[in-house]
Design a protein around this motif. Structure first.
Motif, PDB file in Angstrom:
ATOM      1  N   ASP A   1      51.699  23.423 -33.051  1.00 59.49           N
ATOM      2  CA  ASP A   1      50.893  22.235 -32.738  1.00 59.49           C
ATOM      3  C   ASP A   1      49.586  22.321 -33.516  1.00 59.49           C
TER       4      ASP A   1
ATOM      5  N   ASN B   1      46.881  20.789 -32.907  1.00 61.87           N
ATOM      6  CA  ASN B   1      45.714  20.738 -31.999  1.00 61.87           C
ATOM      7  C   ASN B   1      45.975  21.692 -30.836  1.00 61.87           C
TER       8      ASN B   1
ATOM      9  N   VAL C   1      52.125  11.158 -26.013  1.00 62.86           N
ATOM     10  CA  VAL C   1      51.440  10.487 -27.119  1.00 62.86           C
ATOM     11  C   VAL C   1      52.405  10.252 -28.280  1.00 62.86           C
TER      12      VAL C   1
ATOM     13  N   HIS D   1      59.579  16.263 -27.196  1.00 65.14           N
ATOM     14  CA  HIS D   1      59.155  17.607 -27.591  1.00 65.14           C
ATOM     15  C   HIS D   1      58.816  18.427 -26.357  1.00 65.14           C
TER      16      HIS D   1
HETATM   17  P1  AMP Z   1      52.265  14.684 -26.228  1.00 67.59           P
HETATM   18  O1  AMP Z   1      53.003  13.527 -26.867  1.00 67.59           O
HETATM   19  O2  AMP Z   1      51.108  14.238 -25.395  1.00 67.59           O
HETATM   20  O3  AMP Z   1      53.170  15.630 -25.472  1.00 67.59           O
HETATM   21  O4  AMP Z   1      51.600  15.562 -27.377  1.00 67.59           O
HETATM   22  C1  AMP Z   1      51.849  15.392 -28.741  1.00 67.59           C
HETATM   23  C2  AMP Z   1      51.428  16.680 -29.420  1.00 67.59           C
HETATM   24  O5  AMP Z   1      51.767  16.589 -30.787  1.00 67.59           O
HETATM   25  C3  AMP Z   1      49.927  16.979 -29.339  1.00 67.59           C
HETATM   26  O6  AMP Z   1      49.719  18.260 -28.765  1.00 67.59           O
HETATM   27  C4  AMP Z   1      49.481  16.936 -30.806  1.00 67.59           C
HETATM   28  O7  AMP Z   1      48.483  17.887 -31.078  1.00 67.59           O
HETATM   29  C5  AMP Z   1      50.766  17.242 -31.535  1.00 67.59           C
HETATM   30  N1  AMP Z   1      50.848  16.737 -32.891  1.00 67.59           N
HETATM   31  C6  AMP Z   1      50.622  15.477 -33.306  1.00 67.59           C
HETATM   32  N2  AMP Z   1      50.819  15.380 -34.645  1.00 67.59           N
HETATM   33  C7  AMP Z   1      51.183  16.613 -35.074  1.00 67.59           C
HETATM   34  C8  AMP Z   1      51.541  17.158 -36.345  1.00 67.59           C
HETATM   35  N3  AMP Z   1      51.528  16.418 -37.453  1.00 67.59           N
HETATM   36  N4  AMP Z   1      51.854  18.469 -36.411  1.00 67.59           N
HETATM   37  C9  AMP Z   1      51.851  19.245 -35.304  1.00 67.59           C
HETATM   38  N5  AMP Z   1      51.552  18.785 -34.076  1.00 67.59           N
HETATM   39  C10 AMP Z   1      51.214  17.491 -33.953  1.00 67.59           C
END
Ligand code: AMP
Ligand code: ZN
Length: 137
Positions: free
Chosen positions: A29, A31, A93, A98
């Motif tokens: 991830d 972030n 988000v 995932h």
């Molecule tokens: P959520 O949909 O809330 O479960 O979280 C989406 C996750 O995807 C977040 O923790 C983001 O930091 C992560 N994320 C978004 N774009 C990327 C990317 N390009 N590479 C790696 N992680 C990502």
């Protein structure tokens, strides 16, 4: 399709990969909530638990099991949170299913799994259990 995780699968967006097989990809991830935070996804697009096939979901969970062991071996965390969010109301988000592996250390101050425990009404709990059992296929 305009999906950021499909673009990662296709190699159109860079990622730090940690595991890959025919149906699953795991990458870090960008972030991280904690050191070692990684994501496990199906290669075939599926927005949530409701769209993914059972076989792909099992493949994701199987990889999650192996990766959790690897994270424990590599980082020796005190605990691990698995997070898997479905739908905007659940704070999802990125609409490509995932599983998050979030290593935890005692006193790390993260609040990803803090709930207020309030006793439920047992009649209501039993009623909703019956509703769910009836809907089980
Ligand atoms: P959520 O949909 O809330 O479960 O979280 C989406 C996750 O995807 C977040 O923790 C983001 O930091 C992560 N994320 C978004 N774009 C990327 C990317 N390009 N590479 C790696 N992680 C990502
Ligand atoms: Zn996708």
């Amino acid at each position: 399709m305009d999906c950021i995780f499909c673009k990662i699968v296709a190699g159109e967006i860079p990622s730090v990969k940690v595991y890959e097989d025919d149906s699953v990809l795991a990458f870090m991830d960008i972030n991280p909530l904690n050191n070692g935070h990684l994501l496990i996804i199906p290669k075939a697009h599926a927005a949530t638990i409701h769209e993914i096939s059972e076989a792909d979901f099992l493949a994701v969970m199987s990889a999650t099991h192996r990766l959790a062991a690897a994270v424990r071996e590599a980082l020796n965390p005190d605990g691990i949170n698995l997070l898997q969010l479905n739908g905007k109301a659940a704070n999802q988000v990125v609409p490509h299913l995932h599983v998050h592996i979030v290593p935890r250390w005692s006193g790390d101050g993260l609040t990803v799994s803090q709930w207020n425990l309030v006793s439920g009404d047992m009649e209501r709990i039993k009623g909703v259990a019956e509703q769910i059992q009836k809907a089980l296929k």
